[in-house]
Design a protein around this motif. Structure first.
Motif, PDB file in Angstrom:
ATOM      1  N   CYS A  91       0.808  -1.220   0.000  1.00  0.00           N
ATOM      2  CA  CYS A  91       0.000   0.000   0.000  1.00  0.00           C
ATOM      3  C   CYS A  91       0.841   1.269   0.000  1.00  0.00           C
ATOM      4  O   CYS A  91       0.345   2.345  -0.328  1.00  0.00           O
ATOM      5  CB  CYS A  91      -0.917   0.017   1.224  1.00  0.00           C
ATOM      6  SG  CYS A  91      -2.034  -1.383   1.294  1.00  0.00           S
ATOM      7  N   GLU A  92       2.098   1.157   0.397  1.00  0.00           N
ATOM      8  CA  GLU A  92       2.933   2.344   0.529  1.00  0.00           C
ATOM      9  C   GLU A  92       4.166   2.279  -0.356  1.00  0.00           C
ATOM     10  O   GLU A  92       5.183   2.894  -0.059  1.00  0.00           O
ATOM     11  CB  GLU A  92       3.334   2.519   1.996  1.00  0.00           C
ATOM     12  CG  GLU A  92       2.134   2.704   2.893  1.00  0.00           C
ATOM     13  CD  GLU A  92       2.504   2.705   4.367  1.00  0.00           C
ATOM     14  OE1 GLU A  92       3.694   2.834   4.691  1.00  0.00           O
ATOM     15  OE2 GLU A  92       1.590   2.573   5.183  1.00  0.00           O
ATOM     16  N   GLY A  93       4.089   1.570  -1.459  1.00  0.00           N
ATOM     17  CA  GLY A  93       5.233   1.378  -2.348  1.00  0.00           C
ATOM     18  C   GLY A  93       5.540   2.611  -3.173  1.00  0.00           C
ATOM     19  O   GLY A  93       5.281   3.748  -2.769  1.00  0.00           O
ATOM     20  N   ALA A  94       6.091   2.378  -4.359  1.00  0.00           N
ATOM     21  CA  ALA A  94       6.500   3.464  -5.253  1.00  0.00           C
ATOM     22  C   ALA A  94       5.333   4.396  -5.594  1.00  0.00           C
ATOM     23  O   ALA A  94       5.508   5.599  -5.690  1.00  0.00           O
ATOM     24  CB  ALA A  94       7.115   2.880  -6.524  1.00  0.00           C
ATOM     25  N   ALA A  95       4.165   3.808  -5.756  1.00  0.00           N
ATOM     26  CA  ALA A  95       2.959   4.608  -6.017  1.00  0.00           C
ATOM     27  C   ALA A  95       1.966   4.309  -4.893  1.00  0.00           C
ATOM     28  O   ALA A  95       1.102   3.452  -5.025  1.00  0.00           O
ATOM     29  CB  ALA A  95       2.363   4.237  -7.373  1.00  0.00           C
ATOM     30  N   PRO A  96       2.105   5.028  -3.755  1.00  0.00           N
ATOM     31  CA  PRO A  96       1.256   4.720  -2.598  1.00  0.00           C
ATOM     32  C   PRO A  96      -0.236   4.856  -2.917  1.00  0.00           C
ATOM     33  O   PRO A  96      -0.652   5.726  -3.676  1.00  0.00           O
ATOM     34  CB  PRO A  96       1.665   5.744  -1.543  1.00  0.00           C
ATOM     35  CG  PRO A  96       2.876   6.415  -2.060  1.00  0.00           C
ATOM     36  CD  PRO A  96       2.974   6.150  -3.517  1.00  0.00           C
ATOM     37  N   CYS A  97      -0.995   3.952  -2.322  1.00  0.00           N
ATOM     38  CA  CYS A  97      -2.451   3.986  -2.497  1.00  0.00           C
ATOM     39  C   CYS A  97      -2.989   5.223  -1.781  1.00  0.00           C
ATOM     40  O   CYS A  97      -2.620   5.492  -0.626  1.00  0.00           O
ATOM     41  CB  CYS A  97      -3.052   2.723  -1.899  1.00  0.00           C
ATOM     42  SG  CYS A  97      -4.857   2.709  -1.907  1.00  0.00           S
ATOM     43  N   PRO A  98      -3.879   5.972  -2.421  1.00  0.00           N
ATOM     44  CA  PRO A  98      -4.427   7.165  -1.760  1.00  0.00           C
ATOM     45  C   PRO A  98      -5.306   6.825  -0.554  1.00  0.00           C
ATOM     46  O   PRO A  98      -5.596   7.693   0.265  1.00  0.00           O
ATOM     47  CB  PRO A  98      -5.226   7.852  -2.865  1.00  0.00           C
ATOM     48  CG  PRO A  98      -5.459   6.822  -3.909  1.00  0.00           C
ATOM     49  CD  PRO A  98      -4.359   5.810  -3.775  1.00  0.00           C
ATOM     50  N   LEU A  99      -5.698   5.580  -0.415  1.00  0.00           N
ATOM     51  CA  LEU A  99      -6.550   5.174   0.704  1.00  0.00           C
ATOM     52  C   LEU A  99      -5.771   4.628   1.889  1.00  0.00           C
ATOM     53  O   LEU A  99      -6.354   4.277   2.912  1.00  0.00           O
ATOM     54  CB  LEU A  99      -7.542   4.095   0.243  1.00  0.00           C
ATOM     55  CG  LEU A  99      -8.485   4.462  -0.901  1.00  0.00           C
ATOM     56  CD1 LEU A  99      -9.277   3.236  -1.312  1.00  0.00           C
ATOM     57  CD2 LEU A  99      -9.385   5.600  -0.500  1.00  0.00           C
ATOM     58  N   THR A 101      -4.192   5.530   4.434  1.00  0.00           N
ATOM     59  CA  THR A 101      -4.326   6.019   5.813  1.00  0.00           C
ATOM     60  C   THR A 101      -5.637   5.605   6.469  1.00  0.00           C
ATOM     61  O   THR A 101      -5.716   5.556   7.697  1.00  0.00           O
ATOM     62  CB  THR A 101      -4.207   7.561   5.858  1.00  0.00           C
ATOM     63  OG1 THR A 101      -5.206   8.124   5.012  1.00  0.00           O
ATOM     64  CG2 THR A 101      -2.822   8.009   5.440  1.00  0.00           C
ATOM     65  N   GLY A 102      -6.657   5.307   5.687  1.00  0.00           N
ATOM     66  CA  GLY A 102      -7.942   4.958   6.290  1.00  0.00           C
ATOM     67  C   GLY A 102      -8.586   3.728   5.702  1.00  0.00           C
ATOM     68  O   GLY A 102      -9.799   3.541   5.819  1.00  0.00           O
ATOM     69  N   CYS A 103      -7.792   2.873   5.098  1.00  0.00           N
ATOM     70  CA  CYS A 103      -8.345   1.699   4.409  1.00  0.00           C
ATOM     71  C   CYS A 103      -8.527   0.524   5.371  1.00  0.00           C
ATOM     72  O   CYS A 103      -7.641   0.201   6.147  1.00  0.00           O
ATOM     73  CB  CYS A 103      -7.412   1.308   3.273  1.00  0.00           C
ATOM     74  SG  CYS A 103      -7.968  -0.116   2.328  1.00  0.00           S
ATOM     75  N   ARG A 104      -9.664  -0.122   5.277  1.00  0.00           N
ATOM     76  CA  ARG A 104      -9.927  -1.311   6.088  1.00  0.00           C
ATOM     77  C   ARG A 104      -9.476  -2.598   5.389  1.00  0.00           C
ATOM     78  O   ARG A 104      -9.329  -3.625   6.034  1.00  0.00           O
ATOM     79  CB  ARG A 104     -11.416  -1.403   6.413  1.00  0.00           C
ATOM     80  CG  ARG A 104     -11.885  -0.308   7.336  1.00  0.00           C
ATOM     81  CD  ARG A 104     -13.391  -0.429   7.540  1.00  0.00           C
ATOM     82  NE  ARG A 104     -13.844   0.562   8.465  1.00  0.00           N
ATOM     83  CZ  ARG A 104     -14.082   0.325   9.749  1.00  0.00           C
ATOM     84  NH1 ARG A 104     -13.908  -0.874  10.235  1.00  0.00           N
ATOM     85  NH2 ARG A 104     -14.487   1.288  10.526  1.00  0.00           N
ATOM     86  N   LEU A 105      -9.263  -2.521   4.104  1.00  0.00           N
ATOM     87  CA  LEU A 105      -8.856  -3.704   3.340  1.00  0.00           C
ATOM     88  C   LEU A 105      -7.492  -4.218   3.791  1.00  0.00           C
ATOM     89  O   LEU A 105      -7.301  -5.423   3.945  1.00  0.00           O
ATOM     90  CB  LEU A 105      -8.823  -3.394   1.842  1.00  0.00           C
ATOM     91  CG  LEU A 105      -8.367  -4.536   0.928  1.00  0.00           C
ATOM     92  CD1 LEU A 105      -9.297  -5.742   1.069  1.00  0.00           C
ATOM     93  CD2 LEU A 105      -8.306  -4.057  -0.503  1.00  0.00           C
ATOM     94  N   ARG A 106      -6.556  -3.329   4.033  1.00  0.00           N
ATOM     95  CA  ARG A 106      -5.211  -3.738   4.430  1.00  0.00           C
ATOM     96  C   ARG A 106      -5.240  -4.590   5.705  1.00  0.00           C
ATOM     97  O   ARG A 106      -4.597  -5.635   5.784  1.00  0.00           O
ATOM     98  CB  ARG A 106      -4.348  -2.496   4.642  1.00  0.00           C
ATOM     99  CG  ARG A 106      -2.916  -2.796   4.937  1.00  0.00           C
ATOM    100  CD  ARG A 106      -2.147  -1.493   5.062  1.00  0.00           C
ATOM    101  NE  ARG A 106      -0.733  -1.725   5.170  1.00  0.00           N
ATOM    102  CZ  ARG A 106       0.155  -0.760   5.281  1.00  0.00           C
ATOM    103  NH1 ARG A 106      -0.229   0.498   5.295  1.00  0.00           N
ATOM    104  NH2 ARG A 106       1.422  -1.045   5.393  1.00  0.00           N
ATOM    105  N   GLY A 107      -6.002  -4.165   6.704  1.00  0.00           N
ATOM    106  CA  GLY A 107      -6.118  -4.931   7.949  1.00  0.00           C
ATOM    107  C   GLY A 107      -6.788  -6.275   7.727  1.00  0.00           C
ATOM    108  O   GLY A 107      -6.386  -7.287   8.302  1.00  0.00           O
TER     109      GLY A 107
END
Length: 147
Positions: A91-99, A101-107
């Protein structure tokens, strides 16, 4: 989730050695049996040896053997070691996902990944070579000149 080639090879190599009996196949023989490049097999063998799961002896009469620790090793722990415990998605790679900081999918993905590992934790290498798998492995590992 898809396992890395090295994880898959490590598991198959341990399974192959678990049914080897008194034979001590070489890394080159195992690579040939599994139809993988020798260099890839050698890297995996080196890591398994470093982990204390495989003994590798060079020269005449040498070869690979599974250690007691290798036979009782947790498949979950092995997969964690080879896969690493990084996130399923970056989620925070070369092109970080704009979501990010508040995404529930990652968890949710992290919990699913841990559930995957946890399901494999109680399974040992010895467990995964019990019948009918062990005899099948023996049949696959025989080279034509051995038959």
């Amino acid at each position: 989730m898809r396992l890395l080639r090295s994880t898959d090879l490590a598991l198959r190599l341990l399974m192959r050695l678990a049914v080897a009996g008194e034979s001590t196949p070489t890394t080159r023989e195992v690579a040939g049996d599994m139809d993988v490049p020798y260099t890839h097999a050698a890297k995996v063998v080196a890591e398994l040896q470093h982990l204390g799961l495989v003994d590798a002896r060079r020269g005449r009469g040498g070869g690979l053997t599974l250690t007691v620790k290798g036979r009782t090793a947790s498949v979950g722990a092995l997969v964690r070691t080879f896969e690493g415990e990084g996130d399923v998605v970056d989620c925070e790679g070369a092109a970080p996902c704009p979501l990010h900081t508040g995404c529930r999918l990652r968890g949710a993905l992290r919990r699913a990944q841990e559930a995957f590992f946890a399901a494999l934790d109680p399974v040992t290498v010895a467990d995964i070579v019990r019948d009918p798998t062990g005899p099948l492995l023996l049949g696959i590992s025989r080279r034509p000149q051995d038959a």
